[in-house]
Design a protein around this motif. Structure first.
Motif, PDB file in Angstrom:
ATOM      1  N   GLN A 510      35.549  15.040 -72.226  1.00  0.00           N
ATOM      2  CA  GLN A 510      36.171  16.185 -72.886  1.00  0.00           C
ATOM      3  C   GLN A 510      37.178  15.670 -73.906  1.00  0.00           C
ATOM      4  O   GLN A 510      37.761  14.603 -73.742  1.00  0.00           O
ATOM      5  N   THR A 511      37.403  16.445 -74.945  1.00  0.00           N
ATOM      6  CA  THR A 511      38.434  16.156 -75.938  1.00  0.00           C
ATOM      7  C   THR A 511      39.222  17.426 -76.210  1.00  0.00           C
ATOM      8  O   THR A 511      38.780  18.543 -75.873  1.00  0.00           O
ATOM      9  N   LEU A 512      40.399  17.255 -76.811  1.00  0.00           N
ATOM     10  CA  LEU A 512      41.297  18.378 -77.070  1.00  0.00           C
ATOM     11  C   LEU A 512      41.188  18.848 -78.516  1.00  0.00           C
ATOM     12  O   LEU A 512      40.934  18.055 -79.433  1.00  0.00           O
ATOM     13  N   ARG A 513      41.425  20.143 -78.709  1.00  0.00           N
ATOM     14  CA  ARG A 513      41.573  20.715 -80.042  1.00  0.00           C
ATOM     15  C   ARG A 513      42.777  21.654 -80.005  1.00  0.00           C
ATOM     16  O   ARG A 513      42.924  22.459 -79.088  1.00  0.00           O
ATOM     17  N   LYS A 514      43.627  21.534 -81.025  1.00  0.00           N
ATOM     18  CA  LYS A 514      44.792  22.401 -81.125  1.00  0.00           C
ATOM     19  C   LYS A 514      44.769  23.154 -82.452  1.00  0.00           C
ATOM     20  O   LYS A 514      44.394  22.584 -83.486  1.00  0.00           O
ATOM     21  N   TYR A 515      45.158  24.432 -82.413  1.00  0.00           N
ATOM     22  CA  TYR A 515      45.234  25.238 -83.640  1.00  0.00           C
ATOM     23  C   TYR A 515      46.353  26.253 -83.485  1.00  0.00           C
ATOM     24  O   TYR A 515      46.803  26.568 -82.374  1.00  0.00           O
ATOM     25  N   GLU A 519      48.840  35.402 -84.629  1.00  0.00           N
ATOM     26  CA  GLU A 519      49.233  36.599 -83.905  1.00  0.00           C
ATOM     27  C   GLU A 519      50.209  36.260 -82.780  1.00  0.00           C
ATOM     28  O   GLU A 519      51.229  36.935 -82.595  1.00  0.00           O
ATOM     29  N   LEU A 520      49.880  35.224 -82.040  1.00  0.00           N
ATOM     30  CA  LEU A 520      50.753  34.837 -80.931  1.00  0.00           C
ATOM     31  C   LEU A 520      51.911  33.966 -81.391  1.00  0.00           C
ATOM     32  O   LEU A 520      52.869  33.747 -80.633  1.00  0.00           O
ATOM     33  N   GLN A 521      51.794  33.420 -82.602  1.00  0.00           N
ATOM     34  CA  GLN A 521      52.824  32.545 -83.139  1.00  0.00           C
ATOM     35  C   GLN A 521      53.092  31.357 -82.206  1.00  0.00           C
ATOM     36  O   GLN A 521      54.229  31.017 -81.885  1.00  0.00           O
ATOM     37  N   GLU A 522      51.996  30.736 -81.786  1.00  0.00           N
ATOM     38  CA  GLU A 522      52.117  29.549 -80.935  1.00  0.00           C
ATOM     39  C   GLU A 522      50.867  28.698 -81.082  1.00  0.00           C
ATOM     40  O   GLU A 522      49.820  29.164 -81.559  1.00  0.00           O
ATOM     41  N   ALA A 523      50.995  27.438 -80.655  1.00  0.00           N
ATOM     42  CA  ALA A 523      49.863  26.515 -80.729  1.00  0.00           C
ATOM     43  C   ALA A 523      48.957  26.740 -79.526  1.00  0.00           C
ATOM     44  O   ALA A 523      49.418  26.840 -78.377  1.00  0.00           O
TER      45      ALA A 523
END
Length: 857
Positions: A510-515, A519-523
Motif C-alpha cells: 500500500q502507498t499513501l496519497r494526500k490531498y 470543503e473540510l479545509q483539511e488534508a
C-alpha cells in the motif's frame, strides 16, 4: 491399609520354632533312656535341665525364613529390642521389651512392648510407663507410606482383622482420630467415637467429630452425623454426614462457592463450580458467580504439563455487571471478558525449535467494573501478548521465526495487532575464509555477510472495532530485506575498527496519497493498494578501545584507585532519499513534505546524514585493605560502576548540527543503595517556547550547556538476612515455582523484617510548569511475634501532595488455621477483607470471611 500381615507372624513363629528345635536337639543329646518296654511303648522321657528363657537383645538380627505352609517364604527380617527378647516355649509366645523394632520388607512395627502368641495367631503391642508413670513407646505401625500411632494394637494374622485403641493415623492431608478401630480383611477401617482434622497435634485444635467413621484407604473417609469442635468445645455447626476425599492423586469434585453480600450488586455466591481431572497431564476448573441484582460471571481455568516437553495455563473469564435499576437513569450493564494463556516449552524437548505464548487480552473495562478485580489488575492500563515459534538448523547459519504480537492500551482505547511476523535470519558468515588456514588470518577473511528477511502484517484500530470487518480494512503489510556487510580490524594493535555497509530493500503493498479538501479545509489521507519496492543504504564505521589507569597510595586503607575509560567514535553516512532523484517522497517524484511509503516498515530516511558520534564510558573503583578478612586482604569498592557521556555532530544538517549531550551514571553505595542518574544537556539557546534555536549558548554568553532533562532514582532494600532476591529451596518443585513466581502471595516467617524504598525525581526544563516531579514508594513487613506478621505498601506523590496507593496486611499463624486482614484505606480501589480459614486445601471452604470490594464503596 493393613495393620500387619500373616507373614510377620510366620516370621516370629519360625523364630520360635528354630529356637525350640535347637533346645530339643540339646535335650536328645543329654537324655537318659529308661530301658523298659512300657517306657519304649510310651515316649522318650527327657532329662530335665535348666535352659534360660530370656536372651539379651541383639541388634540387627537377621533371620532366614524356612518353608511355611504350602508356599516358600524366604526373605530377611531385621528385629531389635533395647532391653531383651524372651521366648516362652511352653506357651508358645515371644516377648520383646524396650523399643522393639521389627522390619520385614515394607512392614515395620515399633513399640515399647510386643507379644507374639503363635497359638492364637495374634500380635499385641503397647507402650510402657516410665518412672513418672507417663506412657512411652506407644505402638507405631507402618506399611509403605501409611503410618498409625495408637495406645494398643491387637491383630490376627489368620483372619486379617485387628482392633486398635485410641488411634491416630494420616490419610492424605488429614489426620483421623478414633477411640476404637476395627480393621477388616479388605483393609477398610471402622472407627467409633472419632473425628477428622487437618491439625497434626495429638490433641488437635479442631476436629470434625462423629460417632461412626469409615475409612477406605486412598479413596475417601465417610462419617455419620458430624459436628465441629474447636479446642474441645462443640460448635453449633452440625452436618448430616461427612465426606472427605483422601486420594493421593487428583480427583474430580465440586468446589463450594463463597457467599456474602455486596451493597451494589446484592447477595452473591462466588467462585463455586466443578473440578475435572483430565488424565495425569491436565485439569479443568469451571467457576461461576451469581448476584441477586442480576450480575453474573464465569471462569474457565486449565493447567497442563507434559514432563520434559511443555507446560502451561489457560484462563477464560466473562462477567456481566449490572448496577442500579432499569427504572433509574444510573442503570448500566457492562459485559467484560479476558483471556490469559501462558505456554512454556521445556528446553530439552526440541533443542532446535522453541514455542512460547504469553497472552493477555480482553475488554478495556474488565478490571474496572469486573467482579474479580484486584489492585494490581486495576492499576494496569496496558496489556501485551506474544506468541512466537523459532526454528534453527544445526550446522547451518539459518534461523526461522514466526510470531504474533498484541498491545492494548485501555487509556487511549487502541489495539495494535501484528499477525503474523515472519523472519528468516542468516547469521553472519565469512565467505572468503579459507577452509584450511595456513599462517596468519588475512584481512579479507574477516569480511562477514549476513541477511534478515522480515515480513509482517499490522492492524491498528480502536478496541471497539477490534476483530470486526472495519478493522481489517486498515490492514498494513510489507516485507524488508536487510543485508549487512562488515569486518573487524585492528588499528595500532589497540583500536578496534568495525566498518559496516547496510543495505535495505522494502516491499510495500500500500502507498499513501494526500490531498486538500476545500470543503473540510483539511488534508485528507487515503491508502492506495499498490505494490512497490524501494531500497536504501548507509555506511557506518566505529572505533573503540580501552584505556587503563591506576593511582596507588603508599599509606592508609586505600591502596589504589583504578580507572577504565572506554572511548568510542562512530562515523555514519546516509544519503538523502527525499530528493527527486529517488522519487520516494511525493507522487511521481514531486517535492512534497510527506512520503507515500510512510506505512509498514516506514519510509526511507529523509535528509542527508554525515555524522560523527562520540562517547566516553568510565568505570572507577578503589581497592582498600580488609584486615579482618582471613580470605583476602583487600576488597574492591565501586565509585562509579558506569559514567558515560555522548553526543554527535552532523556535518550535512542545515541547522542544529551539534546534538544535545547525554550524561548518565550508575553506582551502588554500601552494597545496598542503588543510584541511577541520567540527563540531557543542550548547547543551544532556548526561545520563549523552550525551543532550541541555531545559536550556541557560548555565543550568546549564556554559558556552555543547559540542563534540559534529568532523572534520579535511588532505592535500597534491607532485611535481616540480606539479599531479598534469594529464591525458595524448600517444598516440591511445583511449590517452589509458585513461591518464586508469586512471592507476594506467600508468608515467610524466616525473614524477621524487610523494608525497601525507591525515590524518583524528574526534571524537564522544556515544560512551563510542573517541570519537576518526584515520588517516593516504600513497602515492607515485620514479624511482630513468631506468629504475627505485619505488611505494608504505600508512597507519596510530592506534586499532588498526597499518598499513593496504600495497603495494609496483617497475618496471624494459628498453627492449622490462619487469619488474614487486607485493607486499602483510601483511593479508587478502597476495600478490605478479613479471612479466618483452615490452612489445608482439603478443608479450604471451612472459613469465615468478611469483605467489601472497591465497587461497593
Amino acid at each position: 491399609m493393613r495393620l500387619a500381615k500373616p507373614l510377620l507372624f510366620v516370621v516370629l513363629s519360625t523364630v520360635l520354632g528354630l529356637f525350640s528345635d535347637a533346645v530339643q536337639a540339646q535335650i536328645n543329646k543329654r537324655k537318659d533312656i529308661v530301658e523298659s518296654d512300657s517306657a519304649k511303648a510310651d515316649s522318650l522321657r527327657p532329662v530335665v535341665f535348666s535352659i534360660p528363657d530370656t536372651i539379651p537383645a541383639k541388634k540387627d538380627t537377621v533371620i532366614i525364613m524356612k518353608p511355611a505352609g504350602d508356599g516358600f517364604l524366604k526373605s530377611k527380617v531385621h528385629y531389635t529390642a533395647d532391653d531383651s527378647i524372651r521366648f516362652d516355649v511352653k506357651d508358645k509366645k515371644v516377648y520383646l521389651y524396650g523399643n522393639a523394632d521389627i522390619t520385614y520388607e515394607e512392614i515395620n512395627l515399633k513399640a515399647a512392648r510386643v507379644i507374639i502368641d503363635w497359638t492364637t495367631n495374634t500380635v499385641y503391642a503397647t507402650g510402657a510407663p516410665d518412672s513418672t508413670g507417663k506412657m512411652q513407646g506407644e505402638p507405631v505401625f507402618t506399611e509403605g507410606a501409611q503410618s498409625f500411632r495408637t495406645k494398643e494394637i491387637t491383630y490376627n494374622f489368620e483372619t486379617k482383622k485387628g482392633k486398635i485403641k485410641e488411634v491416630i493415623t494420616t490419610e492424605g492431608e488429614g489426620h483421623i482420630h478414633g477411640e476404637i478401630v476395627k480393621k477388616m480383611e479388605d483393609d477398610n477401617y471402622f472407627i467409633r467415637k472419632g473425628g477428622y482434622t487437618t491439625c497434626d497435634l495429638d490433641d488437635p485444635h479442631f476436629l470434625i467429630a462423629a460417632n461412626k467413621l469409615k475409612v477406605i484407604p486412598n479413596d475417601k473417609v465417610v462419617t455419620g452425623p458430624a459436628y465441629l469442635m474447636i479446642e474441645d468445645v462443640p460448635m453449633p455447626l452440625v452436618l448430616p454426614f461427612g465426606f472427605f476425599p483422601n486420594k493421593k492423586d487428583r480427583t474430580t469434585g465440586m468446589k463450594l462457592p463463597a457467599y456474602g453480600e455486596s451493597p451494589s450488586l446484592g447477595f452473591f455466591l462466588k467462585e463455586g463450580g466443578y473440578y475435572f481431572t483430565l488424565g495425569q497431564k491436565a485439569d479443568l476448573l469451571l467457576l461461576g458467580d451469581i448476584y441477586s441484582k442480576g450480575s453474573y460471571g464465569a471462569k474457565v481455568i486449565s493447567n497442563y504439563k507434559q514432563r520434559y516437553k511443555y507446560s502451561g495455563n489457560l484462563q477464560l473469564s466473562y462477567a456481566s455487571v449490572k448496577e442500579g435499576y432499569k427504572e433509574f437513569p444510573n442503570y448500566s450493564v457492562n459485559n467484560n471478558f479476558f483471556v490469559r494463556w501462558k505456554h512454556i516449552q521445556d528446553p530439552k524437548a526440541r533443542p532446535n525449535s522453541t514455542f512460547s505464548a504469553d497472552v493477555n487480552a480482553g475488554s478495556r473495562n474488565n478490571f474496572k467494573n469486573g467482579t474479580t478485580s484486584n489492585a494490581q489488575n486495576f492499576l494496569t492500563n496496558t496489556f501485551q501478548s506474544n506468541i512466537s515459534w523459532s526454528k534453527s538448523w544445526a550446522g547451518t547459519p539459518f534461523n526461522l521465526s514466526a510470531s504474533m504480537a498484541h498491545s492494548q492500551n485501555t487509556l487511549n482505547k487502541t489495539v495494535d495487532l501484528t499477525l503474523p511476523q515472519v523472519a528468516l535470519l542468516v547469521n553472519r558468515i565469512n565467505p572468503f575464509k579459507r577452509k584450511i588456514a595456513v599462517g596468519a588470518t588475512r584481512w579479507y577473511e574477516k569480511i562477514s555477510v549476513g541477511a534478515t528477511l522480515d515480513l509482517k502484517n499490522e492492524i491498528r484500530t480502536a478496541d471497539s472495532l477490534f476483530l470486526r470487518t472495519e478493522s481489517f480494512n486498515n490492514m498494513v503489510n510489507g516485507a524488508q530485506l536487510s543485508v549487512p556487510i562488515g569486518t573487524q580490524l585492528k588499528l595500532f594493535k589497540f583500536v578496534n575498527v568495525s566498518p559496516t555497509f547496510n543495505s535495505n530493500a522494502k516491499l510495500y503493498f500500500q502507498t499513501l496519497r494526500k490531498y486538500w479538501d476545500n470543503e473540510l479545509q483539511e488534508a485528507i489521507t487515503d491508502t492506495v493498494q499498490d505494490i512497490r519496492v524501494r531500497g536504501s543504504y548507509s555506511f557506518n564505521t566505529s572505533f573503540s578501545t580501552q584505556i587503563f589507569g591506576m593511582f596507588k597510595f603508599k599509606k592508609g586503607k586505600v591502596q589504589a584507585i583504578r580507572h577504565v575509560m572506554s572511548p568510542t567514535i562512530n562515523l555514519n553516512y546516509t544519503p538523502d532519499f527525499s530528493t527527486q532523484q529517488y522519487g520516494y517522497y511525493g507522487d511521481n517524484g514531486s517535492m512534497t513534505s510527506y512520503s507515500i511509503y510512510n506505512l509498514g516498515y516506514g519510509a526511507p530516511p529523509a535528509g542527508r546524514t554525515g555524522s560523527v558520534g562520540f562517547g566516553l564510558g568510565n568505570n572507577l573503583e578503589m581497592k582498600v585493605k580488609t584486615p579482618n578478612d582471613t580470605v583476602s586482604s583487600t576488597k574492591k569498592i565501586p565509585i562509579f560502576e558506569a559514567l558515560a557521556i555522548g553526543g554527535s555532530y552532523n556535518f550535512f544538517a542545515d541547522s542544529l548540527k551539534l546534538s544535545d549531550f547525554s550524561l548518565s551514571a550508575r553506582t551502588t553505595l554500601f552494597k545496598v543503595i542503588n543510584v541511577v542518574f541520567s540527563s540531557n544537556l543542550t548547547p543551544y539557546v532556548l526561545d520563549s517556547l523552550y525551543r532550541r534555536i541555531d545559536t550556541y549558548r557560548w555565543e550568546a554568553k549564556q554559558g556552555w550547556l543547559k540542563l534540559t532533562k534529568a532523572s534520579l532514582a535511588v532505592g535500597f532494600s534491607l532485611n535481616r538476612q540480606g539479599n531479598l532476591q534469594k529464591q525458595s529451596t524448600k517444598g516440591t518443585e511445583a511449590e517452589q515455582n509458585m513461591v518464586n513466581l508469586y512471592p507476594n502471595q506467600f508468608i515467610d516467617f524466616n525473614i524477621p523484617w524487610q523494608f525497601s524504598t525507591n525515590y524518583n525525581i524528574n526534571y524537564d526544563a522544556l515544560k512551563k510548569k510542573d517541570n519537576i516531579t518526584q515520588a517516593l514508594s516504600f513497602d515492607g513487613n515485620i514479624n511482630l511475634t513468631p506468629k504475627w506478621k505485619l505488611g505494608f505498601r504505600s508512597g507519596y506523590d510530592f506534586v499532588a501532595k498526597k499518598l499513593t496507593q496504600t495497603s495494609l496486611n496483617i497475618y496471624r499463624d494459628l498453627h492449622c488455621w490462619q487469619a488474614t486482614f487486607n485493607w486499602v484505606p483510601f483511593g479508587t480501589i478502597q476495600s478490605y477483607s478479613i479471612d479466618i480459614n483452615v490452612k489445608s486445601s482439603i478443608l479450604q471452604d471451612l472459613k469465615l470471611s468478611r469483605k467489601r470490594d472497591w465497587y461497593d464503596f
